[in-house]
Write an enzyme that holds these catalytic residues in place. Sequence first.
Site, PDB file in Angstrom:
ATOM      1  N   HIS A   1      -2.969   6.355   4.176  1.00  0.00           N
ATOM      2  CA  HIS A   1      -1.580   6.614   4.539  1.00  0.00           C
ATOM      3  C   HIS A   1      -1.171   7.987   4.004  1.00  0.00           C
ATOM      4  O   HIS A   1      -1.587   8.376   2.909  1.00  0.00           O
ATOM      5  CB  HIS A   1      -0.642   5.588   3.896  1.00  0.00           C
ATOM      6  CG  HIS A   1      -0.841   4.182   4.372  1.00  0.00           C
ATOM      7  ND1 HIS A   1      -1.466   3.856   5.556  1.00  0.00           N
ATOM      8  CD2 HIS A   1      -0.464   3.002   3.812  1.00  0.00           C
ATOM      9  CE1 HIS A   1      -1.464   2.541   5.700  1.00  0.00           C
ATOM     10  NE2 HIS A   1      -0.875   2.001   4.656  1.00  0.00           N
TER      11      HIS A   1
ATOM     12  N   CYS B   1       0.816  -1.227   0.000  1.00  0.00           N
ATOM     13  CA  CYS B   1       0.000   0.000   0.000  1.00  0.00           C
ATOM     14  C   CYS B   1       0.848   1.276   0.000  1.00  0.00           C
ATOM     15  O   CYS B   1       0.598   2.201  -0.776  1.00  0.00           O
ATOM     16  CB  CYS B   1      -0.941   0.002   1.204  1.00  0.00           C
ATOM     17  SG  CYS B   1      -0.162  -0.497   2.752  1.00  0.00           S
TER      18      CYS B   1
END
Lengths: 348, 348
Positions: free
Chosen positions: B252, B132
């Site tokens: 994130h 990710c």
Amino acid sequence: MAENNLVNVAVVGATGAVGEKIIEILEHKNFPINEIKLLSSKRSAGKRVVFNQQELTVEEAKPESFSNIDIALFSAGGSVSKKLAPEAVKRGAVVVDNTSAFRMDEDVPLVVPEVNEDDLQSHNGIIANPNCSTIQMVAALKPIQKAFGLSRVIVSTYQAVSGAGNQANQELEQQTRQYLNNEEMTAELLPVKGDEKHYPIAFNALPQIDVFQDNGYTFEEMKMINESKKILHAQDLAIAATCVRLPFFTSHAESVYIDVEKGGLTVEDIWSALRGADGVILQDDPNTQTYPTPLNASNKEEVFVGRVRKDLDNTKGFHLWIVSDNLIKGAAWNTIQIAEHLVMNKWL
Amino acid sequence: MAENNLVNVAVVGATGAVGEKIIEILEHKNFPINEIKLLSSKRSAGKRVVFNQQELTVEEAKPESFSNIDIALFSAGGSVSKKLAPEAVKRGAVVVDNTSAFRMDEDVPLVVPEVNEDDLQSHNGIIANPNCSTIQMVAALKPIQKAFGLSRVIVSTYQAVSGAGNQANQELEQQTRQYLNNEEMTAELLPVKGDEKHYPIAFNALPQIDVFQDNGYTFEEMKMINESKKILHAQDLAIAATCVRLPFFTSHAESVYIDVEKGGLTVEDIWSALRGADGVILQDDPNTQTYPTPLNASNKEEVFVGRVRKDLDNTKGFHLWIVSDNLIKGAAWNTIQIAEHLVMNKWL
């Protein structure tokens, strides 16, 4: 200063997040106080605070509050310092100022005692306490600079909300409760009280601390850059910062990349420079998952360093993770350390 | 593939954080599905899931589950992929694997469609979906690399707990409630389920994601480093990462320093490279406090970039702030994009 070497101390901003910590530490460290005076804005005046078993009343800070004061510890915001610090100096006090008002003035020493204590000697009545995120970084970098030289610093910060004061703590707590109750979060303060937009900090990250400057950097980022050069006596140091506010109450963390000047160093070399350093504690062992965290660093006065790694490409590059309590070493404790050094060395 | 160009799809890990998102997006995007099979561990088998108004039963994933499957989307952990992906390939399926099991295998393409779609063509049955934190970074850096060259990357991450799965979300929520109720926080999962020590993540920052490697970097940090080189076709790129887990649920963020190869560039040059880029949205205006945050990026499929600044010392250096939903572009959506490209280009 009284004959008995005890001093008269004024705390300006006594009811704020940093002021409260200053009072707590002055008491805890048995600072050599003859008399203490607690000062605040008009709004907070009248509050009662217990110091050494005595109940004291907070008074409104005015120019004449500083008559007969030896040391005045200011942390009530830049505008209060600009107005009242010169008044305190005029009346014979030495000011340790915890705002950004005087930090970059050429004739004001900017001091982290473990790093540049000697700069205190040249004071003209005002000594500036650096920004919280600067203090912990230079405390950890100074021993490395001293041992191996330092040419480049790139820092990304992970900063606690308490750096924005008690109201910011309340905002984080309120938003957190709202989120867990499936209510809409109300944002009225962060990232910057006086700015137009406010974003929720709970369960979020805000890449803005203090206002934006013309060059696209925030004032917090420019403080870290300019203050570090001044404290480390390194005007040529290449240094960049990205400052980010995060949803925790206390202690700032910093991911720091450095280039040292000496070649061929290992992680063990960096460790040994840090191990002997005043006010620095090395917490670094991947085998036992040992590294500093904001929660573990809170309510402690040291600067904690871990995750020291050699860069995989640049033989003079290293990475570090630096954590410290932003209200203690980052503010109140560094302020009191400066005051202690002034008293001990009779530099008042 | 069926005559009608519809495909039979299996989702392995259908009850996990990423699996749930995959099912949601397959439905939402009207992926050309003939039949869908939802697979999981024995423990989660039997659960009922609604897909396109049909109630489906999750079945235990076994080698024979993959008979008659065209595309199998794996996100049930590395050990499940290692065991079952080859079985799926043996039965004629193409596997898009969302674990680290095959990412660095030389004959397995590692793909972010906006960056290196063409690498898909050379697949031998398995295509790996990157980590990710890697996906969002290379999506933002590729247009800059293409326009100006790229020689150095230093990234510090701000990563959501959902990257560690649904249980990590529950742990953050539980610890948050404990903290607000003045109870002791119980830490049983983060930073790494299988590791010895667990630290609270609520109101904290943990500089460890995944297990430590012999060189002192974590596996997450090495994934970012090695995967980025492979996806960007840049084995000589100097790249370093520090990965930090933070107390928010989704998306994130990354503070990224880069050195470009071309000299004399301005922030406007970087902006124009990013503006035209597939899957990237520029949110960058200090005057209006415009920058991406994890909360604002959540539930969106793009990668958001802001805080672009020119380094103050290095004329080829720039700083960026990159944010994206770690479960969508960082996992489920990138996986489905890969599957879409395989179907569209008839590369199955």
